[in-house]
Design a protein around this motif. Sequence first.
Motif, PDB file in Angstrom:
ATOM      1  N   GLY A   1     -16.912  -2.865 -77.353  1.00 29.58           N
ATOM      2  CA  GLY A   1     -16.544  -3.185 -75.975  1.00 29.58           C
ATOM      3  C   GLY A   1     -16.718  -1.998 -75.047  1.00 29.58           C
ATOM      4  O   GLY A   1     -16.719  -0.830 -75.467  1.00 29.58           O
ATOM      5  N   THR A   2     -16.846  -2.279 -73.765  1.00 28.33           N
ATOM      6  CA  THR A   2     -17.021  -1.236 -72.759  1.00 28.33           C
ATOM      7  C   THR A   2     -15.705  -0.538 -72.438  1.00 28.33           C
ATOM      8  O   THR A   2     -14.624  -1.083 -72.624  1.00 28.33           O
ATOM      9  CB  THR A   2     -17.598  -1.823 -71.464  1.00 28.33           C
ATOM     10  N   ASP A   3     -15.819   0.707 -71.943  1.00 29.25           N
ATOM     11  CA  ASP A   3     -14.676   1.466 -71.401  1.00 29.25           C
ATOM     12  C   ASP A   3     -13.543   1.645 -72.408  1.00 29.25           C
ATOM     13  O   ASP A   3     -12.365   1.659 -72.031  1.00 29.25           O
ATOM     14  CB  ASP A   3     -14.138   0.793 -70.124  1.00 29.25           C
ATOM     15  N   ALA A   4     -13.873   1.796 -73.674  1.00 28.24           N
ATOM     16  CA  ALA A   4     -12.835   2.032 -74.688  1.00 28.24           C
ATOM     17  C   ALA A   4     -12.367   3.489 -74.621  1.00 28.24           C
ATOM     18  O   ALA A   4     -13.144   4.402 -74.326  1.00 28.24           O
ATOM     19  CB  ALA A   4     -13.375   1.727 -76.077  1.00 28.24           C
ATOM     20  N   LEU A   5     -11.090   3.680 -74.905  1.00 30.07           N
ATOM     21  CA  LEU A   5     -10.511   5.022 -74.985  1.00 30.07           C
ATOM     22  C   LEU A   5      -9.903   5.201 -76.368  1.00 30.07           C
ATOM     23  O   LEU A   5      -9.009   4.455 -76.769  1.00 30.07           O
ATOM     24  CB  LEU A   5      -9.436   5.219 -73.918  1.00 30.07           C
ATOM     25  N   LEU A   6     -10.405   6.206 -77.119  1.00 27.27           N
ATOM     26  CA  LEU A   6      -9.883   6.530 -78.439  1.00 27.27           C
ATOM     27  C   LEU A   6      -9.338   7.947 -78.390  1.00 27.27           C
ATOM     28  O   LEU A   6     -10.054   8.884 -78.019  1.00 27.27           O
ATOM     29  CB  LEU A   6     -10.978   6.438 -79.505  1.00 27.27           C
ATOM     30  N   GLN A   7      -8.067   8.107 -78.742  1.00 27.32           N
ATOM     31  CA  GLN A   7      -7.482   9.441 -78.701  1.00 27.32           C
ATOM     32  C   GLN A   7      -6.458   9.613 -79.824  1.00 27.32           C
ATOM     33  O   GLN A   7      -5.769   8.682 -80.197  1.00 27.32           O
ATOM     34  CB  GLN A   7      -6.826   9.707 -77.347  1.00 27.32           C
TER      35      GLN A   7
END
Length: 207
Positions: free
Chosen positions: A179-185
């Motif tokens: 998916g677009t605009d994913a944030l993994l931190q």
Amino acid sequence: DTVTVATITVSATQFTDYTITGQWAAGWRDLHIDFLNPYSGGTCGDRWLLLDRVDAISKPAYYVDAVAGLDSNAGTSPGAAWKTIGKVNSRALVAGETVLFKRGQTFTVPAGQPGQVTSALVADNAGVTYGAYGEGALPIIDGGGDYYPIDVTAASVTVQDLQAQNAGRADQIGVVVRGTDALLQRITARGNAIGVQAMNGADRMRL
């Protein structure tokens, strides 16, 4: 936060409430508004958008406890937590909601999962955050050697404070992002051939 969350049509000369759903961290945030429609001819005057107020409305968090939880629970507090990833996958979550897995626990592939399903935790609802609660080690999402531990298929999903391990499938990827605009931190990936893989469609992924 540099993420496009919505496009709306504003009625001229009217005060109207518009709801824009997004996912932001707590605290003061910058709100940026662009006018997308072009000027027409030389007679168009200045355009003004008057903001009377911006209200932040919080959405519920759901808790998952592999030891003490029950999938029949409401899931909306640590004392009424869900038990399995299967319950999370079956829930029609909405943007702004959060799913929190209990620290120090391991969450495995749901029993009886259909053969065509290739992932343990399927993040297929846009704008949802997946994370951790409690104290101790990161919650482990375990693919059981047969599945991707985490598969992000929806837009604007945040995955944080989780460990993806023991991936299956031919490529053995711990976290698959589609998916677009994913944030993994603050993600840990162990026991996989590939920790995180951005597939076609994973535009603007932040890691």
